[in-house]
Design a protein around this motif. Structure first.
Motif, PDB file in Angstrom:
ATOM      1  N   HIS A  72      38.636 -54.981 -67.655  1.00 22.84           N
ATOM      2  CA  HIS A  72      37.714 -53.999 -67.896  1.00 22.84           C
ATOM      3  C   HIS A  72      38.157 -52.691 -66.997  1.00 22.84           C
ATOM      4  O   HIS A  72      38.137 -51.604 -67.406  1.00 22.84           O
ATOM      5  CB  HIS A  72      36.524 -54.394 -67.228  1.00 22.84           C
ATOM      6  CG  HIS A  72      35.959 -55.564 -67.811  1.00 22.84           C
ATOM      7  ND1 HIS A  72      35.294 -55.407 -68.948  1.00 22.84           N
ATOM      8  CD2 HIS A  72      35.937 -56.999 -67.421  1.00 22.84           C
ATOM      9  CE1 HIS A  72      34.994 -56.894 -69.103  1.00 22.84           C
ATOM     10  NE2 HIS A  72      35.176 -57.527 -68.198  1.00 22.84           N
ATOM     11  N   ASP A  73      38.886 -52.974 -65.834  1.00 25.73           N
ATOM     12  CA  ASP A  73      39.286 -51.909 -64.973  1.00 25.73           C
ATOM     13  C   ASP A  73      40.457 -51.082 -65.385  1.00 25.73           C
ATOM     14  O   ASP A  73      40.740 -50.043 -65.153  1.00 25.73           O
ATOM     15  CB  ASP A  73      39.766 -52.451 -63.535  1.00 25.73           C
ATOM     16  CG  ASP A  73      38.545 -53.249 -62.845  1.00 25.73           C
ATOM     17  OD1 ASP A  73      37.557 -52.887 -63.334  1.00 25.73           O
ATOM     18  OD2 ASP A  73      38.663 -54.126 -62.084  1.00 25.73           O
ATOM     19  N   HIS A 128      39.027 -58.212 -53.666  1.00 27.90           N
ATOM     20  CA  HIS A 128      39.584 -57.454 -55.038  1.00 27.90           C
ATOM     21  C   HIS A 128      39.377 -58.487 -56.185  1.00 27.90           C
ATOM     22  O   HIS A 128      39.854 -59.524 -56.394  1.00 27.90           O
ATOM     23  CB  HIS A 128      41.044 -57.300 -54.612  1.00 27.90           C
ATOM     24  CG  HIS A 128      41.458 -56.598 -53.381  1.00 27.90           C
ATOM     25  ND1 HIS A 128      41.388 -55.067 -53.033  1.00 27.90           N
ATOM     26  CD2 HIS A 128      41.715 -57.114 -52.366  1.00 27.90           C
ATOM     27  CE1 HIS A 128      41.533 -54.800 -52.105  1.00 27.90           C
ATOM     28  NE2 HIS A 128      41.900 -55.928 -51.479  1.00 27.90           N
ATOM     29  N   SER A 167      49.295 -56.689 -60.718  1.00 29.69           N
ATOM     30  CA  SER A 167      48.134 -56.428 -59.863  1.00 29.69           C
ATOM     31  C   SER A 167      48.016 -57.626 -58.745  1.00 29.69           C
ATOM     32  O   SER A 167      47.694 -57.296 -57.534  1.00 29.69           O
ATOM     33  CB  SER A 167      46.874 -55.985 -60.328  1.00 29.69           C
ATOM     34  OG  SER A 167      47.283 -54.754 -61.284  1.00 29.69           O
ATOM     35  N   ILE A 171      40.255 -58.346 -60.049  1.00 29.75           N
ATOM     36  CA  ILE A 171      41.343 -57.616 -61.058  1.00 29.75           C
ATOM     37  C   ILE A 171      40.719 -57.957 -62.209  1.00 29.75           C
ATOM     38  O   ILE A 171      40.677 -59.318 -62.604  1.00 29.75           O
ATOM     39  CB  ILE A 171      42.846 -58.156 -60.830  1.00 29.75           C
ATOM     40  CG1 ILE A 171      43.093 -57.902 -59.269  1.00 29.75           C
ATOM     41  CG2 ILE A 171      43.369 -57.618 -61.792  1.00 29.75           C
ATOM     42  CD1 ILE A 171      44.371 -58.656 -58.957  1.00 29.75           C
ATOM     43  N   SER A 172      40.243 -57.039 -63.025  1.00 25.66           N
ATOM     44  CA  SER A 172      39.885 -57.177 -64.434  1.00 25.66           C
ATOM     45  C   SER A 172      40.566 -56.560 -65.439  1.00 25.66           C
ATOM     46  O   SER A 172      40.788 -55.232 -65.014  1.00 25.66           O
ATOM     47  CB  SER A 172      38.536 -57.025 -64.254  1.00 25.66           C
ATOM     48  OG  SER A 172      37.802 -56.881 -65.668  1.00 25.66           O
ATOM     49  N   SER A 218      33.173 -62.431 -65.925  1.00 25.40           N
ATOM     50  CA  SER A 218      32.557 -61.204 -65.241  1.00 25.40           C
ATOM     51  C   SER A 218      31.588 -61.408 -64.182  1.00 25.40           C
ATOM     52  O   SER A 218      31.608 -61.191 -62.962  1.00 25.40           O
ATOM     53  CB  SER A 218      32.558 -59.856 -65.948  1.00 25.40           C
ATOM     54  OG  SER A 218      33.721 -59.717 -66.361  1.00 25.40           O
TER      55      SER A 218
END
Length: 272
Positions: free
Chosen positions: A36-37, A31, A62, A33-34, A15
């Motif tokens: 975590h989100d 963007h 995503s 994309i993780s 991250s």
């Protein structure tokens, strides 16, 4: 626009690297994309293969939704399964966009150390951490879906210029028969897809009864052969069959005679 896939052990600084890239490209739309989100509880997800598969599907969706001609997409997750990295490569290839892989390469001891200082709610349990270490499939620069590969050690500075060259100064790979989105011409397509993949798996299982690792397994309908690296289980062959069918239904081919070759190529990429 370019797609950056970041992979590595849990708590390996992925991250942090994603944020460094985003900051570097502050003049562009980026963007990240993780997992975590999407509110992933790491310890419950990675202890349950069904939940983990659902999360991977969500992340992949995503990526597919956001890939366009203008933005940079960064996928910040473990991405430890080479078959999954191959699926993402196929998506970028079908979109005719360049990609690269960043491998946050740190030792297990360092990952454990960094995990220990995370907030309690973000920590991996010792059991899950060890399990993910065991399951991790390291990227290989000789595989086209893991290339260009940038291996980043704990104290390294990101090689921004080389990454930029890979993303912006390199032509994307041309689509091939496995990634072109062609119109569905045969009403029998799904039937043929299921039949051919099932017959291929049956041939592999039957041949393994008398074969040994190192043999090449001939498959009717194609000159391609399965490289028998080890003995494969029916469960994993069926899993790869389902993944191949899911992808091919989204990208059907007009000539169903090509399905056997495509499936054999897919299996050779995924079975290791």
């Amino acid at each position: 626009m370019p797609f950056v896939l970041i992979c590595g052990f849990p708590s390996s600084g992925k991250s942090t690297r994603a944020e460094q890239l985003k900051k570097h490209y502050k003049d562009k739309t980026v963007h990240v994309i993780s997992d975590h989100d999407i509110g992933v509880d790491r310890n419950s997800v990675y202890a349950d293969s069904k939940k983990e598969k659902e999360i991977r599907g969500t992340l992949k969706s995503s990526v597919q939704r956001l890939l366009n001609t203008d933005d940079i997409i960064i996928l910040d997750s473990l991405n430890y399964i080479k078959g999954y990295r191959y699926e993402l490569y196929c998506i970028t290839k079908s979109c005719k966009t360049p990609h690269c892989v960043l491998f946050s390469d740190i030792s297990k001891d360092k990952a454990k150390e960094w995990n220990s200082i995370r907030p309690e709610e973000d920590k991996y349990s010792d059991e899950i951490l060890e399990a993910l270490f065991m399951r991790f499939e390291e990227p290989n620069p000789n595989q086209r879906w893991d290339s260009p590969l940038f291996v980043i050690q704990a104290d390294d500075t990101l090689p921004f210029q080389q990454i930029e060259d890979a993303l912006f100064n390199r032509k994307p790979p041309p689509p091939n028969m496995a990634t072109q989105n062609q119109p569905l011409s045969s009403t029998n397509f799904l039937y043929e897809l299921d039949r051919i993949t099932q017959e291929t798996n049956s041939v592999i299982m039957e041949t393994q009864k008398t074969g040994v690792p190192g043999d090449l397994i001939s498959i009717p309908g194609t000159q391609e052969k399965i490289q028998m690296i080890r003995v494969y289980t029916l469960a994993e062959l069926q899993r790869h069959k389902r993944q191949f069918i899911t992808y091919t239904k989204m990208h059907p081919v007009e000539d169903t005679s090509k399905i056997t070759s495509m499936f054999v190529q897919y299996l050779n990429n995924c079975l290791r």
